[in-house]
Design a protein around this motif. Structure first.
Motif, short mmCIF file in Angstrom:
data_model
loop_
_atom_site.label_atom_id
_atom_site.label_comp_id
_atom_site.label_asym_id
_atom_site.label_seq_id
_atom_site.Cartn_x
_atom_site.Cartn_y
_atom_site.Cartn_z
N GLY A 168 0.98 -1.22 -0.14
CA GLY A 168 0.19 -0.11 0.04
C GLY A 168 0.77 0.93 -0.13
N ILE A 169 0.91 1.93 -0.89
CA ILE A 169 1.04 3.56 -1.19
C ILE A 169 0.64 4.17 -0.75
N SER A 170 1.07 5.27 -0.26
CA SER A 170 0.32 7.11 0.57
C SER A 170 1.25 7.34 -0.16
N GLY A 171 0.53 9.22 -0.09
CA GLY A 171 1.52 10.20 -0.38
C GLY A 171 0.50 12.09 -0.42
N PRO A 172 -0.47 11.90 0.46
CA PRO A 172 -1.66 12.50 -0.02
C PRO A 172 -0.19 14.54 -0.11
N GLY A 173 0.99 14.27 0.64
CA GLY A 173 1.41 15.43 0.61
C GLY A 173 1.92 16.14 -0.57
N THR A 174 2.73 14.59 -0.75
CA THR A 174 3.50 14.58 -2.10
C THR A 174 1.98 15.31 -3.62
N VAL A 175 0.84 14.55 -3.56
CA VAL A 175 -0.37 15.51 -4.80
C VAL A 175 -0.65 16.72 -4.01
#
Lengths: 89, 469
Positions: free
Chosen positions: B234-241
């Motif tokens: 599972g990957i994530s990255g709301p901050g990157t978006v």
């Protein structure tokens, strides 16, 4: 295996010397270096070949990081594949 | 430390330009400043060969199998984190729904299975283990009933065990007997952990169309069509978006969608790399990459803030559904091209207590439960980490579940409910669960009763759109 070393921080005398000394000690070959200085911040990116390294990746990373702390720089070493997969199809 | 972008010459190797410095710095910035991470490497383990009529023997087999197959999971995860320089936040295990395994034993209480899972999780050094689960979308077997009745005690006596119950699918409709039952189970689980705000309910998910390969807790289990052992990432990255969107402020929504798509592509490529490496090093087959934007309570890691970056004053106001639909779709489009196998939930998560922007939106009155329900029809999950008043009746909780299941069933998508009736708390009170699970304000529910509707029970038939053959 190739890895990318990035060094970022305030410029001072002997950064490249310090990092490359560790690499030479560890039998790590430098394939390419690029560096620039922007607003006093030193940014160096090195492509290295660690396949003949005489220490483990973890030990090498620790050595580089502790040298970074000593010189007040951020030093990271990462497998080149992370950059290849992110930026190349 | 701030990183300055400096254009440099690309590395040349064999004549082809390899990686250039801008790209290297971009990757490092995404990891260091924008919280890009691999949220979880989850090993799915089949326990189907662990059934036994003696509960003690079954539990010994389960413990031995998990600790054998996942012995190196944490070590390998740490090695990959080190070598690639990307944080891998969690290493976890999901197992075959325990009701299927436990059913063969004569015991009338399955808490011992949960304790065994907890012990195995302690031994291999992981923080959550999923699969204390049952699939009852069409009806209960003997084992399903015992498992569901064991959930409150199992979740209040363990810390790492996660439970899920699938009560509805598009193909079979909604099992309203199970929906009614879950209202009581959730209340009981909450009451047994009253001194911790009802924390047992944070580890319990009620599903419609539960995915077999979801790597994210609390809803992860190893589905019945899955192989012996598998690695899902599972990957994530709301901050990157969010930070990518900051660079296109004021531009039209086509540009916004394109920007999200490109960012999702990059993030997912890292997930694919890590999944492949983990499966190779552990000698376990690679399952899927789940490209979800999973927020954490950390500042700069919020899905609500992405929606606000698109131009909404607060998450929850009019326009939120459209913004979330755009986000969810663009994440999927970018991600599918980046990975050979995409699965799990894949989309944007909106767990209220785990997202600082959502918490703030609820607190200031911008985000209500009704709006959250509507949001779940266009994003990847459901009503997630919703804290409601402690005196909410079991029937009302069941009715909240029923609504959410209907959204999932009719739209052929996964929906889930993770709701926490916080004992002794009223609307507007704050509840804290601790670092991973966050905390947030108690949300108000509709005051009118759904009791007679819920008490009818039975099964809501599968919708017409399921008849595709």
């Amino acid at each position: 295996m190739k890895a990318v070393i990035t060094v970022i921080g305030k410029d001072r005398v002997g950064i490249i010397a310090a990092i490359s000394a560790i690499l030479a000690e560890s039998n790590v070959n430098i394939l390419d270096i690029s560096q620039t200085i922007m607003q006093e911040y030193f940014t160096m990116i090195m492509l290295v070949d660690i396949s003949k390294s005489n220490i483990s990746f973890n030990e090498l990373a620790e050595k580089l990081e502790s040298k970074g702390k000593e010189l007040a720089l951020s030093v990271r070493i990462q497998h080149e594949d992370i950059f290849n997969s992110m930026h190349r199809i | 430390m701030k990183i300055f972008l400096t254009p440099c010459i690309g590395y040349r190797q064999g004549g082809a330009v390899m990686i250039n410095s801008l790209e290297i710095i971009e990757t490092i910035k995404m990891i260091q400043e924008e919280n890009l991470d691999i949220r979880t490497i989850t090993m799915g383990i089949s326990l189907r060969d662990c059934c036994h009529s003696d509960i003690n023997i079954a539990c010994t087999k389960i413990y031995d199998k998990i600790t054998r197959l996942a012995a190196n999971l944490v070590k390998v995860g740490d090695e990959i984190e080190r070598e690639y320089g990307i944080p891998i936040i969690h290493k976890r295990v999901a197992v075959t729904p325990i009701s299927i395994i436990a059913e063969s034993c004569d015991s009338a209480n399955y808490v011992k299975f949960a304790e065994t899972m907890e012990k195995a999780a302690d031994t291999i050094g992981i923080n959550f283990i999923g699969g204390f689960s049952a699939l009852v979308h069409k009806g209960f077997t003997k084992g399903d009933r015992i498992l569901i009745n064991s959930i409150p005690e199992a979740l209040s006596t363990t810390k790492k065990v996660c439970s899920s119950v699938c009560v509805a699918t598009t193909k079979s409709g909604i099992n309203m007997d199970a929906v009614r039952e879950m209202g009581y189970i959730i209340k009981k689980a909450s009451e047994l952990t009253a001194d911790e705000g009802g924390i047992a309910c944070t580890k319990l998910v009620v599903f419609a169309n539960a995915p077999d390969d979801n790597p994210f807790m609390a809803g992860a289990f190893h589905g019945i069509g899955e192989p012996e052992c598998v690695i899902n990432v599972g990957i994530s990255g709301p901050g990157t978006v969010k930070s990518a969107l900051e660079k296109v402020r004021g531009q039209d929504l086509g540009v916004v969608a394109e920007t999200i798509k490109k960012t999702a592509f990059k993030i997912t490529r890292v997930g694919q790399l890590v999944a492949r490496e983990a499966s190779r090093r552990l000698n376990v087959s690679f399952g899927i990459v789940d490209l979800s934007l999973a927020p954490t309570p950390a500042i700069g890691d919020s899905v609500a803030h992405i929606l606000e970056e698109m131009g909404l004053e607060k998450c929850g106001t009019h326009g939120t559904i459209a913004a979330l639909a755009l986000l969810n779709d663009a994440v999927k489009k970018g991600g599918t091209m980046a990975s050979s196998y995409v699965g799990g939930l894949s989309g944007a998560f909106i767990p209220v207590s785990e997202d600082s922007g959502m918490v703030e939106a609820v607190r200031c009155g911008a985000l209500s439960i009704e709006k959250l329900e509507a949001m779940t029809s266009v994003c990847s999950v459901g009503l997630d980490m919703i804290i409601v008043p402690g005196d909410t009746s079991p029937e009302t909780i069941s009715a909240v579940i029923a609504d959410e299941m209907a959204i999932g069933v009719v739209n052929s998508k996964t929906t889930a409910v993770r709701i926490i009736p916080a004992p002794g708390k009223k609307e507007g009170d704050m509840v804290e669960f601790g670092s991973l699970l966050g905390g947030g304000p108690v949300m108000g529910l509709n005051k009118y009763s759904s009791k007679d509707f819920i008490n009818r029970g039975g099964r809501i038939p599968a919708p017409i759109q399921s008849l595709k053959n």
